[in-house]
Scaffold this active site. Structure first.
Site, mmCIF file in Angstrom:
data_model
loop_
_atom_site.group_PDB
_atom_site.id
_atom_site.type_symbol
_atom_site.label_atom_id
_atom_site.label_comp_id
_atom_site.label_asym_id
_atom_site.label_seq_id
_atom_site.Cartn_x
_atom_site.Cartn_y
_atom_site.Cartn_z
ATOM 1 N N PHE A 205 -3.945 2.904 -1.280
ATOM 2 C CA PHE A 205 -2.606 2.346 -1.109
ATOM 3 C C PHE A 205 -1.525 3.404 -1.327
ATOM 4 O O PHE A 205 -0.581 3.520 -0.530
ATOM 5 C CB PHE A 205 -2.415 1.185 -2.087
ATOM 6 C CG PHE A 205 -1.004 0.689 -2.207
ATOM 7 C CD1 PHE A 205 -0.491 -0.233 -1.303
ATOM 8 C CD2 PHE A 205 -0.178 1.139 -3.237
ATOM 9 C CE1 PHE A 205 0.813 -0.692 -1.414
ATOM 10 C CE2 PHE A 205 1.124 0.680 -3.357
ATOM 11 C CZ PHE A 205 1.615 -0.234 -2.440
ATOM 12 N N ASP A 206 -1.629 4.178 -2.398
ATOM 13 C CA ASP A 206 -0.621 5.201 -2.709
ATOM 14 C C ASP A 206 -0.487 6.207 -1.568
ATOM 15 O O ASP A 206 0.622 6.532 -1.135
ATOM 16 C CB ASP A 206 -1.003 5.961 -3.986
ATOM 17 C CG ASP A 206 -1.078 5.057 -5.198
ATOM 18 O OD1 ASP A 206 -1.866 4.097 -5.176
ATOM 19 O OD2 ASP A 206 -0.353 5.330 -6.175
#
Length: 436
Positions: A205-206
């Protein structure tokens, strides 16, 4: 079933306890999954730091994603003694899913997160949110690889982290230095618009968030941090690395095939590299486009020269020139479309190639005329002299090509113009962003 803006099932957030005041400046999220042994200490430490050092109204949100132990119960119990603590629960597992859902629903001005192990020194929290409060940046990340960072971790994790960021820099053209440090913040208004396009629900996600943000022209500030590795971390390094590589492939494909609407996002929320048609009389972005065009031009010239010399003995000067020029023109238009002017996807590709062939026709007329003049002046000219004359003639055609391509791609450039109400600017200092 509710869906998000991309038609995917939307995550349901259940607020289990909420003692917070409405509309804080900062909402700092701790995503947790089966962290019953660490959650109490983490929340108490974070709360103590906020009360002592944070000059802005702040909220702590524990975002539980499908824990099966007593994490939720212990977090809820803390709301009796910690003001401003909120506990939410998602029925599906996934650190990225929890952050995506909670950040988008937050009423704070700035959303942030830190990992439950608090490996990052909390003294970096104010430097993290300062560029967001000032409006200088859109996203801020803690970086363990910046100058000034102090990091304590084993050689294995150090090697994996640096290797992964090297992959991002080479394969994804990322400018940020540390994708996976669990210490990030974001303006909430940007989060609500950007996060629907971030698909990963896990540890990637990051990275996906930062890659997409950088591509659409958001400003990413990096803050050096002090970081101590948690030896008891339950993260499966190998499985996470494999998932990250798959994520890179998926995002890379979306960027190439145009399924990720980069131009639209850049126009609506990105800090566009094209804030207006002119700066001091020079079209904005001209220098960057010209530099990239020259790189493509050198490559096209080499293709042209090799083809001309290969075909000359078979079909003669004029036919060789025509064929070599036509093939290199198709190559030149396709690469300039993508590389020099940033056009992605297949929309209008045929139209652009047709225009490129029109410019090819002009270039062929110039070069063919140059050959006729050379042969009338020096009938026995060698093929190498012919090539020299053709290259000089091609320089004239190339200048016309640049002006013509810039004109035909003007609509795309206008799409990238800064949207009303956004803040002009481009990447600067220790701020990540694509070059102009």
């Amino acid at each position: 079933m509710t869906t998000d803006t991309l038609g995917r099932p939307a995550s349901t957030v259940h607020t289990l306890a909420d003692t917070s005041q409405p509309h804080p400046t900062l909402d700092i999220v701790i995503p947790v999954y089966n962290e019953q042994d660490d959650i109490v200490d983490a929340v108490r430490r974070l709360d103590a730091h906020l009360r002592t050092h944070m000059p802005y109204p702040a909220r702590i949100t524990v975002a539980d994603n499908a824990s099966t132990d007593e994490t939720v119960q212990r977090a809820v119990q803390l709301t009796r003694s910690i003001a401003g603590l909120r506990v939410v629960h998602l029925e599906e597992k996934g650190r990225g899913r929890a952050l995506n859902a909670v950040w988008r629903e937050s009423d704070a001005d700035i959303v942030a997160y830190c990992d439950v192990d608090l490996s990052t020194d909390l003294n970096a929290l104010i430097p993290l949110i300062a560029p967001l409060i000032s409006g200088h940046s859109d996203i801020a990340i803690g970086s363990r690889l910046s100058n000034g960072s102090r990091v304590e971790r084993g050689m294995k994790r150090e090697f994996i982290s640096r290797s992964y960021n090297l992959i991002l820099r080479t394969a994804m053209r990322a400018k940020f230095s540390d994708a996976q440090c669990g210490f990030k913040a974001m303006r909430t208004d940007i989060a609500r618009q950007l996060l629907p396009y971030v698909e990963d629900t896990g540890w990637f996600f990051d990275t996906e968030l930062l890659v997409v943000a950088e591509r659409i022209g958001l400003r990413i500030a990096e803050v050096p941090v002090d970081w101590i590795d948690d030896p008891d971390s339950s993260v499966d390094i190998v499985a996470t690395a494999m998932a990250d590589l798959k994520g890179c492939a998926r995002v890379g494909k979306a960027l190439v095939d145009g399924s990720l609407p980069v131009a639209e996002l850049r126009a609506s929320i990105g800090r566009s590299r094209h804030p207006g048609p002119r700066v001091d009389g020079v079209p904005f972005g001209l220098s960057g486009q010209l530099a990239r065009f020259c790189v493509v031009g050198v490559a096209s010239t080499l293709v042209y020269a090799v083809l001309y010399l290969m075909l000359h003995a078979l079909v003669g000067a004029q036919v060789s020139n025509f064929l070599a020029l036509g093939i290199s023109a198709v190559f030149n238009t396709a690469v300039n479309r993508w590389f020099s002017f940033g056009v992605r996807g297949s929309e209008n590709a045929v139209k652009h190639q047709a225009f490129g062939l029109g410019i090819f026709a002009f270039g062929w007329a110039v070069t063919a005329g140059s050959l006729l003049m050379l042969h009338s002046w020096a009938p026995g000219a060698s093929k190498h002299l012919e090539l020299l004359v053709l290259l000089v003639a091609n320089l004239v055609a190339t200048a016309i090509r640049f002006v013509g391509l810039r004109w035909v791609f003007r609509a795309h450039t206008n799409d990238l113009a800064i949207a009303p109400g956004s803040v002009p600017g481009d990447g600067a200092s220790r701020v990540s962003g694509e070059p102009a």
